[in-house]
Design a protein around this motif. Sequence first.
Motif, short mmCIF file in Angstrom:
data_model
loop_
_atom_site.label_atom_id
_atom_site.label_comp_id
_atom_site.label_asym_id
_atom_site.label_seq_id
_atom_site.Cartn_x
_atom_site.Cartn_y
_atom_site.Cartn_z
N GLY A 172 -16.95 -2.66 -9.32
CA GLY A 172 -17.26 -2.06 -8.04
C GLY A 172 -16.03 -1.65 -7.54
O GLY A 172 -16.29 -0.29 -6.91
N PHE A 202 -10.27 5.25 -2.39
CA PHE A 202 -11.48 5.46 -1.20
C PHE A 202 -10.97 6.42 -0.16
O PHE A 202 -11.65 7.05 0.24
CB PHE A 202 -12.15 4.28 -1.05
CG PHE A 202 -13.41 4.39 0.03
CD1 PHE A 202 -14.51 5.01 -0.41
CD2 PHE A 202 -13.39 4.07 1.27
CE1 PHE A 202 -15.49 5.10 0.62
CE2 PHE A 202 -14.04 4.35 2.17
CZ PHE A 202 -15.42 4.65 1.74
N ALA A 262 -21.47 1.67 -7.28
CA ALA A 262 -20.18 0.75 -6.92
C ALA A 262 -20.71 -0.16 -5.87
O ALA A 262 -20.18 -1.40 -6.17
CB ALA A 262 -19.11 1.64 -6.61
N ILE A 263 -21.42 0.16 -4.98
CA ILE A 263 -21.67 -0.78 -3.64
C ILE A 263 -22.55 -1.88 -4.24
O ILE A 263 -22.42 -3.05 -4.07
CB ILE A 263 -22.23 0.12 -2.62
CG1 ILE A 263 -21.37 0.88 -1.96
CG2 ILE A 263 -23.06 -0.88 -1.53
CD1 ILE A 263 -21.91 1.77 -0.96
N ARG A 315 -21.39 6.26 -6.21
CA ARG A 315 -20.67 5.30 -5.34
C ARG A 315 -21.97 4.17 -5.00
O ARG A 315 -21.77 2.90 -4.53
CB ARG A 315 -20.76 6.08 -3.94
CG ARG A 315 -20.07 5.37 -2.68
CD ARG A 315 -19.62 6.07 -1.69
NE ARG A 315 -18.17 6.65 -2.20
CZ ARG A 315 -17.84 7.59 -1.52
NH1 ARG A 315 -18.19 7.93 -0.12
NH2 ARG A 315 -16.60 8.27 -1.62
N SER A 356 -15.74 2.86 -6.46
CA SER A 356 -16.05 2.82 -5.14
C SER A 356 -15.46 4.25 -4.57
O SER A 356 -15.96 4.83 -3.61
CB SER A 356 -15.45 1.79 -4.35
OG SER A 356 -13.98 1.78 -4.61
N ALA A 380 -8.64 0.37 -5.01
CA ALA A 380 -9.91 0.81 -4.83
C ALA A 380 -9.71 1.49 -3.27
O ALA A 380 -10.42 2.33 -2.97
CB ALA A 380 -11.01 -0.15 -4.70
#
Length: 473
Positions: free
Chosen positions: A221, A420, A235-236, A232, A225, A416
Amino acid sequence: MSPDPAQPADVRRTVPIVALIVAIAAFMQNLDGAIINTSLPQMARSFGVTSVDLSFGITAYMLASAAISPLAHWLSQRFGSRTVLVGALLTFTFASLWCGLAHSLPMFVAARVAQGFGGALMIPIGLAVVMRNTPASEMMRITAYTVWPALLAPVIGPVLGGFITQAASWRWNFWLNLPIGLAGAMAMLRYVPQERDDDRPPLDMRGFALCALGLTCLLAGFQRSSTSGVEREVAIGLILVGLVAGWAAIRHLRRHHSPLLSLVSLSRRSVTYASLYPGGLFRAVFSTAPLLLPLLFQLGFGLSPVAAGGWVLVYFCGNIGIKPATSLILRRFGFRTVMLVDGVLVTLSLVALGLVTPGTPKVLLVLLLLFAGAVRSMQLTSVTTLAFADIPGPERSAASNLLSMLQQAFSAAGVAIAAFSLSLFQAIFHSSVVMLPELHAAFLLTACICLVATVGLVAMPRDLGREVSGHPG
């Protein structure tokens, strides 16, 4: 765990040698992960796929490593630390040979899975052997051996990988592991003690399943992310599943009579400060540097990969240059004072990196990179050493497995965060590509995280780790 009767009674005399052997193995593993990114375009052409498709090779290694890592301590109890350590190193080494021989993406992914299985066991078991036989008074000196792979490999990996790929072939990035791995295995057979537990508990299958599920989902994840759209959302979802599985794993491990992972060390103050909060945040911040720095010089300054690598090497020199003075500084001022002051300095260095431009004088930029590298090295060495400061020797074996997993999770979270933040600031600045403003904002964001971590050190007891540092507190 008890040493093999055939081993010398005082294995502590060989601890520095064992620490160096483990450090070389860890360096090989970390370097392998760092250099692969520079070879992706050439590898993609060899396999007839896109560079994005090759990300499966990176993901496969990470997930295989995460899935098997909870078994490290139990396997060393069952088969002996030397046997498992040598087996893990040989698995990683011959899987590297397989990677270099791969002629298709599925074959390469399978080889990376095998690499992940071997790599997952090397660091926690090797670290356990070293720490279990190291007296508190020697902890700082021995830890210095185990920290340098984390400092060097992510920095020099892209430069070395680019040079090898250009001068020879991307395959040699993997094949160079063969002589190093074989030499390391022979050294392990000679110097690493064969320690095993004759009263080992049965394998906690439920604990293993929950730990493996939680860690793999979290890392997958975190890695995904930075994507957009459905990716996404996936990923969440993975992060949420990982958190739920992690919570269930902790609950199970606390209740089980012989858990796969002992959580006793989490009650130690040194572990709380060094590996959770604020130490975990520091480790996450430090893992952003290998990603953000090359991008700063290539995308922000418009430099070539080779020129950017040269500037990153200046940062690497700062990492190494402070090493001889680290132990002296910790002994003179103690962990709390050093980590608190250094946390402020790390924050300021990140703010400064968030302000540099192509017009910044080169002398000033060199000094800034040396300073940023030095304070990062000091803090990373401090949190790594402090983690074992008040853990008794017999408990260090199980603790090293748990701490390695925590480090892996926080490091992945840091990467990440960096990825992000770049995509977030792209959206905020309405930019189609990452440029200097997005990179500046990412450095300032990491500075804010570092400041939050530094504030957490205010409540740290002054006498914490004094047995290791020798400072009265």
